[in-house]
Design a protein around this motif. Structure first.
Motif, PDB file in Angstrom:
ATOM      1  N   LEU A  34       0.901  -1.174  -0.079  1.00  0.00           N
ATOM      2  CA  LEU A  34      -0.042   0.030   0.047  1.00  0.00           C
ATOM      3  C   LEU A  34       0.845   1.057   0.123  1.00  0.00           C
ATOM      4  N   PRO A  35       0.332   2.304  -0.500  1.00  0.00           N
ATOM      5  CA  PRO A  35       1.106   3.693  -0.574  1.00  0.00           C
ATOM      6  C   PRO A  35       1.367   3.938   0.873  1.00  0.00           C
ATOM      7  N   THR A  36       2.869   4.464   0.951  1.00  0.00           N
ATOM      8  CA  THR A  36       3.086   5.031   2.331  1.00  0.00           C
ATOM      9  C   THR A  36       3.054   6.633   2.325  1.00  0.00           C
ATOM     10  N   ARG A  37       3.356   7.368   3.277  1.00  0.00           N
ATOM     11  CA  ARG A  37       2.943   8.528   3.664  1.00  0.00           C
ATOM     12  C   ARG A  37       3.742   9.479   2.505  1.00  0.00           C
ATOM     13  N   LEU A  38       3.037  10.370   1.945  1.00  0.00           N
ATOM     14  CA  LEU A  38       3.430  11.501   1.126  1.00  0.00           C
ATOM     15  C   LEU A  38       3.391  12.876   2.035  1.00  0.00           C
ATOM     16  N   LEU A  39       4.636  13.831   1.734  1.00  0.00           N
ATOM     17  CA  LEU A  39       4.352  14.883   2.428  1.00  0.00           C
ATOM     18  C   LEU A  39       3.215  15.783   2.097  1.00  0.00           C
ATOM     19  N   ALA A  40       2.820  16.374   2.822  1.00  0.00           N
ATOM     20  CA  ALA A  40       1.317  17.117   2.560  1.00  0.00           C
ATOM     21  C   ALA A  40       1.445  18.088   1.727  1.00  0.00           C
ATOM     22  N   ALA A  41       2.781  18.546   1.543  1.00  0.00           N
ATOM     23  CA  ALA A  41       2.986  19.890   0.339  1.00  0.00           C
ATOM     24  C   ALA A  41       3.252  19.376  -0.885  1.00  0.00           C
ATOM     25  N   ASP A  42       3.536  18.248  -1.077  1.00  0.00           N
ATOM     26  CA  ASP A  42       3.567  17.727  -2.223  1.00  0.00           C
ATOM     27  C   ASP A  42       2.172  17.402  -3.020  1.00  0.00           C
ATOM     28  N   PRO A  43       2.134  17.801  -4.340  1.00  0.00           N
ATOM     29  CA  PRO A  43       0.699  17.388  -5.156  1.00  0.00           C
ATOM     30  C   PRO A  43       0.657  15.778  -5.519  1.00  0.00           C
ATOM     31  N   LEU A  44      -0.286  15.279  -5.258  1.00  0.00           N
ATOM     32  CA  LEU A  44      -0.501  13.859  -5.732  1.00  0.00           C
ATOM     33  C   LEU A  44      -0.577  13.664  -7.182  1.00  0.00           C
ATOM     34  N   LYS A  45      -0.202  12.931  -7.642  1.00  0.00           N
ATOM     35  CA  LYS A  45      -0.337  12.548  -9.153  1.00  0.00           C
ATOM     36  C   LYS A  45      -1.538  11.660  -9.313  1.00  0.00           C
ATOM     37  N   VAL A  46      -2.556  12.343  -9.723  1.00  0.00           N
ATOM     38  CA  VAL A  46      -3.879  11.667 -10.145  1.00  0.00           C
ATOM     39  C   VAL A  46      -4.202  11.510 -11.419  1.00  0.00           C
ATOM     40  N   ALA A  47      -4.793  10.644 -12.029  1.00  0.00           N
ATOM     41  CA  ALA A  47      -5.249  10.385 -13.249  1.00  0.00           C
ATOM     42  C   ALA A  47      -6.561   9.836 -13.535  1.00  0.00           C
ATOM     43  N   ALA A  48      -7.591  10.211 -14.357  1.00  0.00           N
ATOM     44  CA  ALA A  48      -8.811   9.611 -14.347  1.00  0.00           C
ATOM     45  C   ALA A  48      -9.189   9.129 -15.726  1.00  0.00           C
ATOM     46  N   VAL A  49      -9.982   8.139 -15.743  1.00  0.00           N
ATOM     47  CA  VAL A  49     -10.195   7.284 -17.149  1.00  0.00           C
ATOM     48  C   VAL A  49     -11.738   7.545 -17.092  1.00  0.00           C
ATOM     49  N   TYR A  50     -12.436   8.087 -18.086  1.00  0.00           N
ATOM     50  CA  TYR A  50     -13.784   8.233 -18.312  1.00  0.00           C
ATOM     51  C   TYR A  50     -14.179   7.515 -19.483  1.00  0.00           C
ATOM     52  N   THR A  51     -15.508   6.980 -19.586  1.00  0.00           N
ATOM     53  CA  THR A  51     -15.801   6.407 -20.793  1.00  0.00           C
ATOM     54  C   THR A  51     -16.880   7.196 -21.619  1.00  0.00           C
ATOM     55  N   VAL A  52     -17.003   8.367 -21.157  1.00  0.00           N
ATOM     56  CA  VAL A  52     -17.730   9.501 -21.698  1.00  0.00           C
ATOM     57  C   VAL A  52     -16.952  10.818 -21.650  1.00  0.00           C
ATOM     58  N   PRO A  53     -17.654  11.883 -22.546  1.00  0.00           N
ATOM     59  CA  PRO A  53     -17.042  13.003 -22.444  1.00  0.00           C
ATOM     60  C   PRO A  53     -17.085  13.802 -21.025  1.00  0.00           C
ATOM     61  N   VAL A  54     -16.410  14.569 -20.623  1.00  0.00           N
ATOM     62  CA  VAL A  54     -16.434  15.052 -19.549  1.00  0.00           C
ATOM     63  C   VAL A  54     -17.257  16.197 -19.318  1.00  0.00           C
ATOM     64  N   GLU A  55     -18.148  16.596 -20.426  1.00  0.00           N
ATOM     65  CA  GLU A  55     -19.504  17.320 -20.330  1.00  0.00           C
ATOM     66  C   GLU A  55     -20.635  16.529 -19.729  1.00  0.00           C
ATOM     67  N   GLN A  56     -20.536  15.210 -19.739  1.00  0.00           N
ATOM     68  CA  GLN A  56     -21.628  14.378 -19.351  1.00  0.00           C
ATOM     69  C   GLN A  56     -21.974  14.716 -17.643  1.00  0.00           C
ATOM     70  N   GLN A  57     -23.083  14.645 -17.403  1.00  0.00           N
ATOM     71  CA  GLN A  57     -23.335  15.137 -16.005  1.00  0.00           C
ATOM     72  C   GLN A  57     -22.551  14.446 -14.754  1.00  0.00           C
ATOM     73  N   TRP A  58     -22.450  13.104 -14.618  1.00  0.00           N
ATOM     74  CA  TRP A  58     -21.949  12.440 -13.602  1.00  0.00           C
ATOM     75  C   TRP A  58     -20.380  12.656 -13.754  1.00  0.00           C
TER      76      TRP A  58
END
Length: 345
Positions: A34-58
């Motif tokens: 599991l991930p260990t502690r990251l310094l609070a000031a460091d931005p976390l690398k986040v990625a998202a995978v969507y099956t629809v356009p980002v304009e879709q409501q959900w």
């Protein structure tokens, strides 16, 4: 092929781009898978995978929360949209290989594949929209869902009072739990002000097909509906053209339909994402159900302001809404979570 939107590039990722690798100080080590502690000031690398356009409501609500977290400096954020189910697993793996430590998405059609990816990358946290529950055998995979039944119930109270024919049309994407529970909550709210209402319920078999949703809504209007529950894009367009009212879902579209959308149940993904980011940074992310962070008492949903309909909804109805909202927040009223497929009556 899915579209990925972000700066930077990594060689070998066909037709996809990812954020430039974070500095060594932002890298996450692993311990016990599991991930260990990251310094609070460091931005976390986040990625998202969507099956629809980002304009879709959900998806737009996830995208909105992620962009806000990025703007605060809490995360780095990249995403792909219009990713087919057949391509979903590959895109997830590419993001993991590129060093992202939190993967977001909606895996309703690729549940097994997504969990298989999580097993292969135990040092990455996965927060995924899903109809299924956490599995301790995949400790780095947590499901969430838009449990906004509280706000849907409140919008139903208003809808019941605003329908003159007591005939309401409801158009959904698919009859799956996260759609069903919102429809049931809405209908329960309607019955508080109009217990004899007739409901016409239809599903279009798509998450994003505004023309089909619009035609389905037209048919319901022709069958007597004077108010529509707009679970999908396209429904409010039909309501506007035929001069009937609509109630929105997940997002507030009243600015686009000022004389049509009388109320909307809003989903706020921010509490869900903030909880996950904090857990990943602390090294404490684990398999748990994040659905509760969409509840009204946790700030995950709300009833949109009436806006142009302020003063048009009877005062006694808004008093009933206020009483119900207070009861939901203090725990004296629990809106039922009914995931069964709703039927027309």
């Amino acid at each position: 092929m899915p579209k990925i939107t972000n700066p930077g590039s990594v060689s070998g990722l066909s037709r996809r781009t990812v954020l430039k690798a974070a500095g060594a100080g932002a890298a996450l080590a692993t311990m016990s898978g599991l991930p260990t502690r990251l310094l609070a000031a460091d931005p976390l690398k986040v990625a998202a995978v969507y099956t629809v356009p980002v304009e879709q409501q959900w998806v737009s609500r996830i995208h909105k929360a992620a962009n806000e977290a990025r703007d605060r400096g809490d995360i780095e954020y990249t995403f792909s949209e219009n990713t087919s189910n057949n391509d979903y697993e590959r895109v997830m793996r590419e993001y993991c290989e590129a060093g992202h430590k939190l993967i977001l998405g909606e895996v309703f059609g690729v549940e097994d594949a997504a969990r298989a990816v999580a097993r292969d990358y135990p040092d990455v946290a996965f927060l995924m929209g899903s109809s299924f529950k956490p599995d301790e055998s995949v400790p780095n995979f947590s499901p969430f869902d838009n449990y906004i039944q509280d706000a849907s119930y409140l919008s139903g109270i208003i809808a019941g009072a605003m329908s003159k024919t007591k005939n309401i049309g409801m158009v959904g994407g698919y009859p799956i739990p996260e759609v069903n529970r919102l429809m049931h909550a809405f209908m329960a709210g309607v019955k508080q002000t109009a217990p004899d209402t007739k409901f016409q319920i239809a599903f279009i078999g798509s998450w994003f097909d505004p023309p089909k949703a619009k035609e389905t809504a037209f048919a319901q209007i022709d069958a007597g509906a004077d108010l529509l529950y707009a679970e999908r894009f396209g429904v409010s367009d039909a309501a506007k053209e035929r001069n009937v009212l609509a109630v929105g879902n997940v997002i507030d579209t009243q600015s686009d339909y000022p004389d049509t959308v009388v109320a909307s149940a809003l989903w706020h993904f921010e509490p869900t994402l903030e909880k996950a980011v904090a857990e990943v940074k602390a090294g404490t992310f684990k398999a748990e159900d994040y659905g509760v962070y969409s509840f009204m008492k946790n700030g995950g949903c709300s009833l949109a302001p009436l806006g142009t309909f302020e003063g048009k909804v009877p005062a006694e109805v808004m008093e009933k809404v206020a009483e119900a909202e207070k009861a939901i927040k203090d725990g004296t009223l629990t809106v039922e979570i009914n995931d069964s497929e709703p039927k027309s009556n």
